[in-house]
Design a protein around this motif. Structure first.
Motif: not given
Length: 319
Positions: A9-18, A23-28
């Motif tokens: 779960l922790i690894a999935a959350l970290v991956l989702l955060l990354l 995605g935010f940087v690409v959208y910017s």
């Protein structure tokens, strides 16, 4: 087993955060292609409320905030007169503000009084005839930092390769786009009054320094000439030496060197023509209508040295 589930779960959350950050940087605008071109400007004549500052460009953020706090519906504009890579930060000059009106529209008296109440001044820019320009997405606050680090180097390269005289750097934040505009003609029209005053003082100081140097050089030359002329009466072979020293001093040398250093002499034949820049041409096809004769091109020095420091372009704009 529960430990493995927790780690998963922790690894999935970290991956989702990354992935979210990526995605935010690409959208910017991280992977947005920067296309620089020359042609008709994306804006017409404008009236703006602005504040002028001399200092690091990093201080412009507070001025943008000041303007936005007065009216959040208006578009922001920044005008940067110096190249921060060659001019010390404390000497960089810039004007930041909000666009009150564009084209034939007139700003309301209420808007003008509101901005003047908080220390802003009112000035108008004409519609530039031809410009070097680029755009960048304005989707998040991060877009501004990406644009500054990606668009300005692209503009520098374009201007340097074509040996153009394009300044100042104007940034217009309009809806979801940032417009980067560099006028190719009548650059002095985009100098706010405070900038023009600084240029006048700079020209006056330069003339005084040149006159003082000329006086010192003239005195030394006359001293040397006198001694050689006396010696010439006893030895005819020294006559040619005395004659060569008595030749007039080239008084125009200082201004010619200043023009060379500016990189915007206004007559450099080596610069790219407007046809080579693929400028938009209308009418009979013989040239770009409205093109002014004082368009400057860079000389042998790199244009990236200075966006504008010499007063030559400003003088042409004021005439």
């Amino acid at each position: 087993m529960s430990d493995w589930v927790l780690l998963g779960l922790i690894a999935a959350l970290v991956l989702l955060l990354l992935l979210t950050v990526f995605g935010f940087v690409v959208y910017s605008g991280l992977f947005t292609e920067v296309v620089v071109s020359a042609g008709s400007p994306p804006v017409s004549n404008i009236t703006l409320a602005y504040k002028f500052r001399v200092g690091p460009y990093g201080e412009s953020g507070q001025l943008f905030t000041d303007g936005c706090s007065i009216s959040s519906k208006l578009y922001s504009i920044g005008v940067y007169y110096d190249n921060p890579h060659t001019v010390s930060p404390e000497k960089c000059r810039f004007a930041i503000g909000r666009i009150l009106s564009e084209g034939d529209a007139k700003p309301s008296e209420e808007q003008i009084k509101r901005f003047q109440k908080y220390g802003f001044k009112i000035f108008s820019f004409p519609a530039p005839s031809h410009v070097v320009m680029a755009t960048f997405p304005f989707t998040t606050p991060l877009s501004i930092h990406l644009a500054v680090n990606r668009v300005h180097p692209a503009l520098d390269t374009y201007i340097k390769e074509r040996k153009l005289c394009a300044h100042p750097r104007i940034e217009i934040y309009k809806e979801d786009r940032i417009y980067f505009v560099c006028p190719l003609a009548r650059q002095g029209d985009f100098y706010v009054p405070e900038m023009k005053e600084l240029e006048r003082k700079s020209r006056a100081a330069a003339v005084e320094g040149e006159d003082a140097q000329t006086d010192i050089t003239g005195a030394d030359t006359m001293s040397e000439t006198s001694s050689i002329s006396i010696e010439a009466t006893t030895d005819s072979r020294d006559t040619s030496v005395a004659t060569s020293i008595l030749l007039p001093f080239p008084a125009g040398r200082g201004r010619e060197e200043a023009a060379h250093r500016s990189g915007c002499s206004g007559s450099g034949a080596s610069g790219a023509s407007f046809e080579e820049l693929d400028l938009e041409v209308t009418g009979d096809g013989e040239g770009a209508p409205g093109l002014l004769p004082d368009v400057g091109y860079a000389g042998n020095q790199e244009v990236t040295d200075k966006w504008t420091k010499e007063p030559i372009a400003a003088e042409r704009g004021e005439e």
